[in-house]
Every structure is written in C-alpha cells, then in structure tokens.
Design a protein around this motif. Structure first.
Motif: not given
Length: 236
Positions: A74-83
């Motif tokens: 979940i962290v990957y899916l969110i933050f890999s797109h955020v920055d």
C-alpha cells in the motif's frame, strides 16, 4: 524533509496495520475468546496451535506474515506515485520502516490494549520483503534448530541474534556495507550512508525487543525447564 514526512506517514500507517493481530482477532471472532487468556498468554501462532489446533496456528501465521507485505504494498502504491524519485532512492528504507512499525504494532497493538505477540512472524515477513537471501537463511536456520533441539523458543532467540549479523553481511546490493567498502569508488552519498546505518540500527532494535519478549523462555532454557515442541505444556 519531504522524505522524512513520507517515512513518518509510512510508519504510522504500518503501525496501525501491524496492530491488527491475527491471533487476537481470530480468537475473538471464531472462538468468542481471547487467545491471551489461554496457554502462554502470547498472541501468536504457537499459542494458537496449542490452544485451538494447527489449522488456527497456520492461519494466524499466514495472516500476520501477509500484513507486513500488505503494509508495504500500500505504501508502495501510494508513495511511488506521490514522489517516485524519493521512493526509488530510499525504497529499501521504506521497507525497513514498514516492517519495523508493523512489528511494533504486532507486539503493542493499539486496538487491543497494547498487549500482543512476540513478533517473530512479523520479523520474518520483514526480512522476506527486504532480502530473500536473509529470509531463506533464517528459514533454514530456524527449522534446523527446531528439528535438532525441539525448542521453538530457542530457534526464535537464535534467529533474533543472527538477524543483525545477516543484515550487515547480506544487505541489499544497493545498500551493502561490504559493497560500499570493497568498492570505494561507488556513488553512495553521505546521506544514503546515514540511512543504511539507521536500517542496521533498526535490525539491532528488532533483535533486542525479541530477546526481551523471550526473557522468560531464556530463563527456562538456562534452567533446563523449557518445554519442547509437541509437549502438552509447551509455554513458548
């Protein structure tokens, strides 16, 4: 600063997921009971096997293992797109933070009075997402010791001791201490070295916490009073 903020958010999120202790939830939902009131009082797979049977223990192990993977995904899916740049640069450390705070949540779950399990399963899951080599070595070591000694607690303790050593020797190739010193002309920056040191420090904290949680087992092992696997009164 942006990196620190993203890591802090990852930490909080992972802690909350880690607090979803499978053994406690299963015992309450399926058995209308609390696993912490039975056997050793530990909210973990071993006590689930002792109290409710192997099927419950295996399910608790799988669910607690998967929650670490879920937290990171979940962290990957969110933050890999955020920055994407920050996440790619410090991806290994994001894994460390997710695993560590799932571990803390499992042991001290905010949803269940801050009384959970000993964290060995969660620790194994973190190692799995960090480096498959460390996981395979740990898996072999754990079950070899169980097979030889019949002590699950001793295997857990030894696993905790060996984990920081393996982290130092077999760090992911992009964050390898050995690689850093053998090939001094690499491009590792000073800030990345700090993150690697923090990651190693976290592995040591992992081990210390696991050892503290097993202090009663250690005392019984030293006295020759620890029960072996399969023993009716096994108290791991």
């Amino acid at each position: 600063m942006r990196t620190i903020i993203l890591l802090l958010i990852s930490a909080v999120f992972s802690y909350l997921i880690g607090s979803l202790n499978a053994s406690i939830i299963m015992s309450k939902v399926l058995k209308k009971d609390d696993i912490r009131n039975s056997g050793s009082g530990n909210a973990g797979a071993t006590n689930m096997v002792r109290t409710y049977g192997k099927a419950y223990g295996v399910m608790a192990f799988i669910l607690d293992f998967l929650k670490v993977v879920l937290a990171y995904l979940i962290v990957y899916l969110i933050f890999s797109h955020v920055d994407a740049d920050i996440f790619t640069k410090y991806q290994y450390f994001f894994k460390v933070v997710c695993g560590f705070f799932c571990f803390i949540g499992h042991i001290y779950p905010c949803f269940f009075g801050f009384k959970g399990g000993k964290g060995v399963t969660v620790c194994a899951a973190m190692i799995c997402i960090l480096d498959w080599r460390m996981f395979v070595l740990g898996f072999i070591l754990f079950f070899a010791i169980v097979f030889i000694t019949k002590y699950i607690s001793f295997s857990s303790i030894l696993f905790a001791v060996v984990y920081p050593i393996c982290t130092f020797i077999l760090f992911d190739k992009d964050y390898s201490f050995i690689h850093h010193y053998i090939t001094p002309k690499n491009t590792f920056g000073e800030d990345e070295m700090i993150y690697r040191l923090i990651a190693l420090a976290i592995s040591i904290v992992f081990s210390v916490i696991v050892l503290i949680k097993h202090k009663d087992n250690i005392k019984r092992l030293l006295k020759g009073e620890e029960n072996k696997i399969g023993h009716k009164k096994d108290t791991k």
